[in-house]
Design a protein around this motif. Structure first.
Motif, PDB file in Angstrom:
ATOM      1  N   ARG A 192       0.754  -1.221   0.028  1.00  0.00           N
ATOM      2  CA  ARG A 192       0.132  -0.408  -0.055  1.00  0.00           C
ATOM      3  C   ARG A 192       1.297   1.203   0.204  1.00  0.00           C
ATOM      4  NH1 ARG A 192      -2.338  -3.128   3.638  1.00  0.00           N
ATOM      5  NH2 ARG A 192      -3.788  -4.876   3.021  1.00  0.00           N
ATOM      6  N   GLU A 193       0.292   2.103  -1.295  1.00  0.00           N
ATOM      7  CA  GLU A 193       1.593   2.681  -1.181  1.00  0.00           C
ATOM      8  C   GLU A 193       1.016   4.643   0.487  1.00  0.00           C
ATOM      9  OE1 GLU A 193       0.598   5.705  -4.329  1.00  0.00           O
ATOM     10  OE2 GLU A 193       1.089   7.582  -3.848  1.00  0.00           O
ATOM     11  N   LEU A 242       4.191   2.227   2.386  1.00  0.00           N
ATOM     12  CA  LEU A 242       5.715   3.086   1.423  1.00  0.00           C
ATOM     13  C   LEU A 242       6.321   4.170   1.568  1.00  0.00           C
ATOM     14  CD1 LEU A 242       5.532   0.989  -1.984  1.00  0.00           C
ATOM     15  CD2 LEU A 242       6.735   0.250   0.356  1.00  0.00           C
ATOM     16  N   ILE A 243       4.892   5.050   1.738  1.00  0.00           N
ATOM     17  CA  ILE A 243       5.569   6.528   1.989  1.00  0.00           C
ATOM     18  C   ILE A 243       6.214   6.542   3.144  1.00  0.00           C
ATOM     19  CG2 ILE A 243       4.484   9.554   2.165  1.00  0.00           C
ATOM     20  CD1 ILE A 243       2.641   8.519  -0.299  1.00  0.00           C
ATOM     21  N   THR A 285       9.071   5.521   3.594  1.00  0.00           N
ATOM     22  CA  THR A 285      10.269   6.256   2.359  1.00  0.00           C
ATOM     23  C   THR A 285      10.779   7.147   3.499  1.00  0.00           C
ATOM     24  OG1 THR A 285       9.018   5.068   0.583  1.00  0.00           O
ATOM     25  CG2 THR A 285      10.971   7.235   0.263  1.00  0.00           C
ATOM     26  N   ASP A 286       9.494   7.750   4.316  1.00  0.00           N
ATOM     27  CA  ASP A 286      10.425   9.213   4.807  1.00  0.00           C
ATOM     28  C   ASP A 286      10.960   8.993   5.936  1.00  0.00           C
ATOM     29  OD1 ASP A 286       8.149  10.993   3.789  1.00  0.00           O
ATOM     30  OD2 ASP A 286       7.248  10.702   4.849  1.00  0.00           O
ATOM     31  N   ARG A 338      14.601   7.638   5.169  1.00  0.00           N
ATOM     32  CA  ARG A 338      15.024   9.645   4.111  1.00  0.00           C
ATOM     33  C   ARG A 338      15.210  10.192   5.522  1.00  0.00           C
ATOM     34  NH1 ARG A 338      12.897  14.509   3.921  1.00  0.00           N
ATOM     35  NH2 ARG A 338      10.971  13.943   4.167  1.00  0.00           N
ATOM     36  N   TRP A 344      13.582  -1.844   0.369  1.00  0.00           N
ATOM     37  CA  TRP A 344      14.519  -2.189  -0.903  1.00  0.00           C
ATOM     38  C   TRP A 344      14.001  -0.970  -1.587  1.00  0.00           C
ATOM     39  CZ3 TRP A 344      12.427  -4.977  -5.363  1.00  0.00           C
ATOM     40  CH2 TRP A 344      13.272  -4.848  -6.468  1.00  0.00           C
ATOM     41  N   ARG A 345      12.201  -1.245  -2.067  1.00  0.00           N
ATOM     42  CA  ARG A 345      11.691  -0.554  -2.424  1.00  0.00           C
ATOM     43  C   ARG A 345      12.100   1.077  -2.472  1.00  0.00           C
ATOM     44  NH1 ARG A 345       6.706  -2.297  -5.392  1.00  0.00           N
ATOM     45  NH2 ARG A 345       6.775  -4.373  -5.720  1.00  0.00           N
ATOM     46  N   LEU A 372      15.679   2.182  -3.133  1.00  0.00           N
ATOM     47  CA  LEU A 372      15.703   2.690  -4.436  1.00  0.00           C
ATOM     48  C   LEU A 372      14.211   3.833  -4.453  1.00  0.00           C
ATOM     49  CD1 LEU A 372      14.551  -0.579  -6.454  1.00  0.00           C
ATOM     50  CD2 LEU A 372      16.566   0.985  -7.100  1.00  0.00           C
ATOM     51  N   LYS A 373      13.994   4.321  -3.834  1.00  0.00           N
ATOM     52  CA  LYS A 373      13.504   5.349  -4.787  1.00  0.00           C
ATOM     53  C   LYS A 373      13.348   6.116  -4.104  1.00  0.00           C
ATOM     54  CE  LYS A 373       9.106   7.937  -6.291  1.00  0.00           C
ATOM     55  NZ  LYS A 373       8.675   7.525  -6.776  1.00  0.00           N
ATOM     56  N   LEU A 374      14.537   6.813  -3.387  1.00  0.00           N
ATOM     57  CA  LEU A 374      15.161   7.824  -2.420  1.00  0.00           C
ATOM     58  C   LEU A 374      16.926   7.812  -3.488  1.00  0.00           C
ATOM     59  CD1 LEU A 374      14.277   7.119   1.260  1.00  0.00           C
ATOM     60  CD2 LEU A 374      13.935   8.748   0.138  1.00  0.00           C
ATOM     61  N   ASN A 375      16.352   6.769  -4.120  1.00  0.00           N
ATOM     62  CA  ASN A 375      18.499   6.652  -5.486  1.00  0.00           C
ATOM     63  C   ASN A 375      18.988   6.588  -4.002  1.00  0.00           C
ATOM     64  OD1 ASN A 375      19.070   7.246  -7.436  1.00  0.00           O
ATOM     65  ND2 ASN A 375      19.854   8.776  -7.414  1.00  0.00           N
ATOM     66  N   LYS A 376      18.938   5.550  -3.207  1.00  0.00           N
ATOM     67  CA  LYS A 376      20.323   4.805  -2.395  1.00  0.00           C
ATOM     68  C   LYS A 376      21.232   4.528  -2.862  1.00  0.00           C
ATOM     69  CE  LYS A 376      18.711   5.985   1.866  1.00  0.00           C
ATOM     70  NZ  LYS A 376      19.513   7.623   2.181  1.00  0.00           N
ATOM     71  N   ILE A 415       9.774  -0.315  -7.917  1.00  0.00           N
ATOM     72  CA  ILE A 415       9.498   0.593  -6.837  1.00  0.00           C
ATOM     73  C   ILE A 415       8.168   0.871  -6.818  1.00  0.00           C
ATOM     74  CG2 ILE A 415       9.649   3.197  -5.570  1.00  0.00           C
ATOM     75  CD1 ILE A 415      12.438   3.294  -7.789  1.00  0.00           C
ATOM     76  N   GLU A 466      -0.641  -1.892  -7.666  1.00  0.00           N
ATOM     77  CA  GLU A 466      -1.929  -1.440  -7.999  1.00  0.00           C
ATOM     78  C   GLU A 466      -1.353  -0.228  -9.000  1.00  0.00           C
ATOM     79  OE1 GLU A 466      -1.012  -2.730  -4.469  1.00  0.00           O
ATOM     80  OE2 GLU A 466      -1.282  -1.660  -3.236  1.00  0.00           O
ATOM     81  N   ASP A 515      18.593  12.752  -4.105  1.00  0.00           N
ATOM     82  CA  ASP A 515      18.091  11.445  -3.717  1.00  0.00           C
ATOM     83  C   ASP A 515      16.302  11.618  -3.660  1.00  0.00           C
ATOM     84  OD1 ASP A 515      17.078  13.573  -1.690  1.00  0.00           O
ATOM     85  OD2 ASP A 515      17.962  12.596  -0.384  1.00  0.00           O
ATOM     86  N   ARG A 561      13.776   8.797  -7.140  1.00  0.00           N
ATOM     87  CA  ARG A 561      13.589   8.304  -7.927  1.00  0.00           C
ATOM     88  C   ARG A 561      11.711   9.028  -8.689  1.00  0.00           C
ATOM     89  NH1 ARG A 561      17.308   3.024  -9.666  1.00  0.00           N
ATOM     90  NH2 ARG A 561      18.866   3.884  -8.312  1.00  0.00           N
ATOM     91  N   THR A 582       8.429  12.829   0.804  1.00  0.00           N
ATOM     92  CA  THR A 582       9.727  13.174   0.452  1.00  0.00           C
ATOM     93  C   THR A 582       9.668  13.566  -0.589  1.00  0.00           C
ATOM     94  OG1 THR A 582      10.300  10.730   1.173  1.00  0.00           O
ATOM     95  CG2 THR A 582      11.210  11.315  -0.175  1.00  0.00           C
TER      96      THR A 582
END
Lengths: 320, 283
Positions: free
Chosen positions: A30-31, A34-35, A38-39, A42, A68-69, A72-76, B5, B9, B41, B43, B68
């Motif tokens: 669920r987004e 994930l958000i 990610t926060d 970061r 991992w996802r 990746l979103k954070l361009n690590k 990423i 859905e 930082d 994508r 973010t």
């Protein structure tokens, strides 16, 4: 869990060399969740290493797909990882189950879909299917959770699809939940056992299931706990209620779209359950009182007892 | 199309957005979930170069705003990146849409709404170039009332992609103020020189010449001491850019360089206007 001790190595590994594990039971990412992750990454970095095994120069995830996802979103460029030996198919699944049993739990459907695979792999290895206790020990899941998942495992495919499409939504927007089906299946199982004349085969069970689903969608059923009353109606004989009336009410419940569970309950076993509950309360009160001395009671309690006696005498006189 | 990423859905909507980017927007070489460069930082789901040399970034998401992403937007602004950022959302019930829409608009994020049932798209908000939105904030109450509207219009124009027009608006005010100051001080007999045609101070004399007179010929022993030579020199520097609309950019680097220069010029010009307007009020 019968997983052998392995040589684990902690290292920073290149994120581009990591692949997801095709056996990962998790169905939904669920987004919003994930958000949030990610926060956190970061701000604080990856605080718990992911787990991987090495295969053909790449790393396959055992645990940490969301980390991992998010990374990746954070361009690590790299991510901390525990590198383990390649597990066999059963170990691979059990590792994932045990990791999640100790941490954030998967959706029940996720577990339900993978449980048969574990049972199959276990049977292949041990020449016998695991019982509930063994399954609990192997997966790290509680036995009650396994029982709940088994109820979902047996659902027809289109109901599984219903749950899947609900689970894709953020939790706050989910309507037809796994819990709806679990409560419903428990009650339908009771009806099938106690009143096979109402639910005697898969077709009747599916008709009942559909009817209740429609009622839930249409707002005729507002509370999941109400579904438990279906089982109570089916157990009419246990509380001395009229079984024929209970049968009639269940038939109406499963065939008439606007017929509510409360109506069927009131029309069949409600007073019998109330009487049983009252009797239980009185028995408990008598037990409590018989173990007390008069000096234990204050004035307020004695006044309440006097009211109780008056009310009891009124009932007894009206019976005579 | 497979994504690493993106939540599964969202795959369907992402595929539709990609078609929109290549079909309707005419973008080619669309990169999927790739790093822009090591200093950023983040994508985005998609990145591609536009014809006008902006880097188009698109995030497929359920939410218009998240911290973010906001951090990435700020990074681009700080680095003066010529980035236009879109968020693509499905047309469904969206809680707090008005609030998030307002925030997305404020930060210059474009919004693409995708209807999966009809395969249609709608741009709910056009993105701003992040090389321009990073303009330093100005406190309007610090400025005399008569200039506030002009400054606010100029800032709006600047951020919405017309930095030259925005600078011109501020330069116009500076020129007008300089000429008024020159006429007032000349008529008060505070100049050490006599002009053949003082009426030309109003419009016919070049702005640079008016400033030069104020720098070289103004008597600064009295109340005009606040009109310093240094200030007039800085003002004279502005006249160099008065009619310079900036070169047409041939690539992203040149575009970013131009936008960064225009941003510095705009900020300096507003600062000068503030100083000049403040001292004019004292005279």
């Amino acid at each position: 869990m019968s997983i052998q001790k392995q040589k684990d190595v902690l290292a920073e590994i290149p994120i581009e060399k990591i692949d997801r594990n095709p056996e990962n039971p998790r169905l939904f990412f669920r987004e919003q969740e994930l958000i949030e992750l990610t926060d956190s990454i970061r701000k604080f970095g990856v605080r718990v290493p992911i787990s991987v095994f090495k295969e053909k120069g790449r790393y396959i995830l055992i645990d940490g797909e969301r980390r991992w996802r998010a990374s990746l979103k954070l361009n690590k460029k790299t991510v901390p990882a525990i590198i383990q030996d390649k597990p066999d198919a059963l170990q691979n699944l059990l590792l994932m189950f045990n990791i999640h049993a100790l941490r954030e739990q998967w959706d029940l459907l996720t577990i339900s879909i993978k449980l048969p695979k574990i049972i199959e792999l276990y049977a292949l290895k041990n020449k016998v299917e695991p019982n509930e206790k063994q399954l609990s020990e192997e997966t790290g899941l509680s036995r009650s959770l396994i029982r709940r998942c088994r109820l979902l495992m047996d659902l027809p495919e289109h109901h599984i699809d219903n749950i899947k499409s609900e689970l894709k939504k953020p939790k706050s927007q989910q309507k037809i939940s796994e819990d709806f089906y679990i409560e419903l299946e428990r009650s339908l199982t009771t009806v099938a056992r106690a009143m096979p004349q109402i639910i005697g085969d898969d077709i009747q069970r599916e008709q009942a299931r559909q009817a209740m689903l429609e009622k839930y969608r249409g707002g005729v059923i507002k509370n999941l706990v109400d579904l438990r009353k279906i089982a109570k109606i089916a157990r009419a004989s246990v509380v001395g209620a009229d079984v024929k009336t209970a049968e009639k009410q269940l038939k109406q419940l499963f065939s008439q779209s606007n017929y509510s569970i409360d109506r069927a309950f009131e029309g069949s076993v409600s007073s019998a359950y109330s009487e049983r509950d009252t009797k239980t309360h009185i028995e408990r009160l008598l037990d409590d009182l018989s173990s007390l001395k008069i000096s234990d009671l204050d004035e307020d309690t004695i006044a309440l007892l006097e009211d109780l006696v008056k009310l009891a005498q009124k009932f007894i006189r009206s019976q005579a | 199309m497979s994504y690493k990423i993106l939540a599964p859905e969202q795959f369907e909507i992402a595929d539709q957005v990609k078609k929109y980017l290549s079909g309707t927007m005419g973008l080619s070489k669309i990169k999927v979930e790739e790093s822009i460069d090591a200093s950023l930082d983040y994508r985005p789901t998609f990145t591609a170069q536009s014809q006008d040399h902006h880097l188009i970034c698109v995030d497929v998401s359920e939410a218009l705003v998240n911290s973010t992403r906001a951090n990435f937007i700020s990074q681009c602004e700080r680095q003066g990146r010529a980035v236009k950022f879109y968020v693509a959302i499905a047309s469904t019930n969206y809680t707090d849409f008005a609030k998030d829409f307002k925030e997305a608009k404020r930060t210059g994020i474009g919004i693409i709404e995708v209807n999966l049932l009809t395969n249609t798209y709608e741009i709910l908000n056009q993105p701003l170039s992040l090389s321009l939105t990073g303009l330093r904030p100005f406190q309007m109450p610090d400025f005399p009332k008569k200039y506030r509207q002009t400054i606010m219009t100029a800032i709006e124009l600047f951020k919405s992609g017309e930095p030259n027009k925005a600078c011109s608006l501020i330069y116009d005010e500076l020129e007008s103020l300089t000429r008024k100051l020159a006429i007032k001080s000349y008529n008060a007999g505070e100049w050490s020189t006599t002009l053949t045609n003082p009426g030309h101070l109003k419009d016919r004399m070049a702005w640079a010449s008016v400033i030069k007179h104020l720098r070289d010929d103004l008597n600064r022993s009295g109340k005009y001491k606040v009109v310093t030579e240094a200030m007039m020199s800085r003002l004279h520097g502005v006249t160099t850019y008065r009619n310079d609309s900036g070169h047409k950019s041939n690539d992203t680097k040149a575009l970013q360089k131009r936008d960064n220069q225009l941003r510095t010029r705009m900020e300096s010009a507003i600062d000068l206007l503030h100083e000049l307007a403040t001292i004019s009020n004292q005279l």
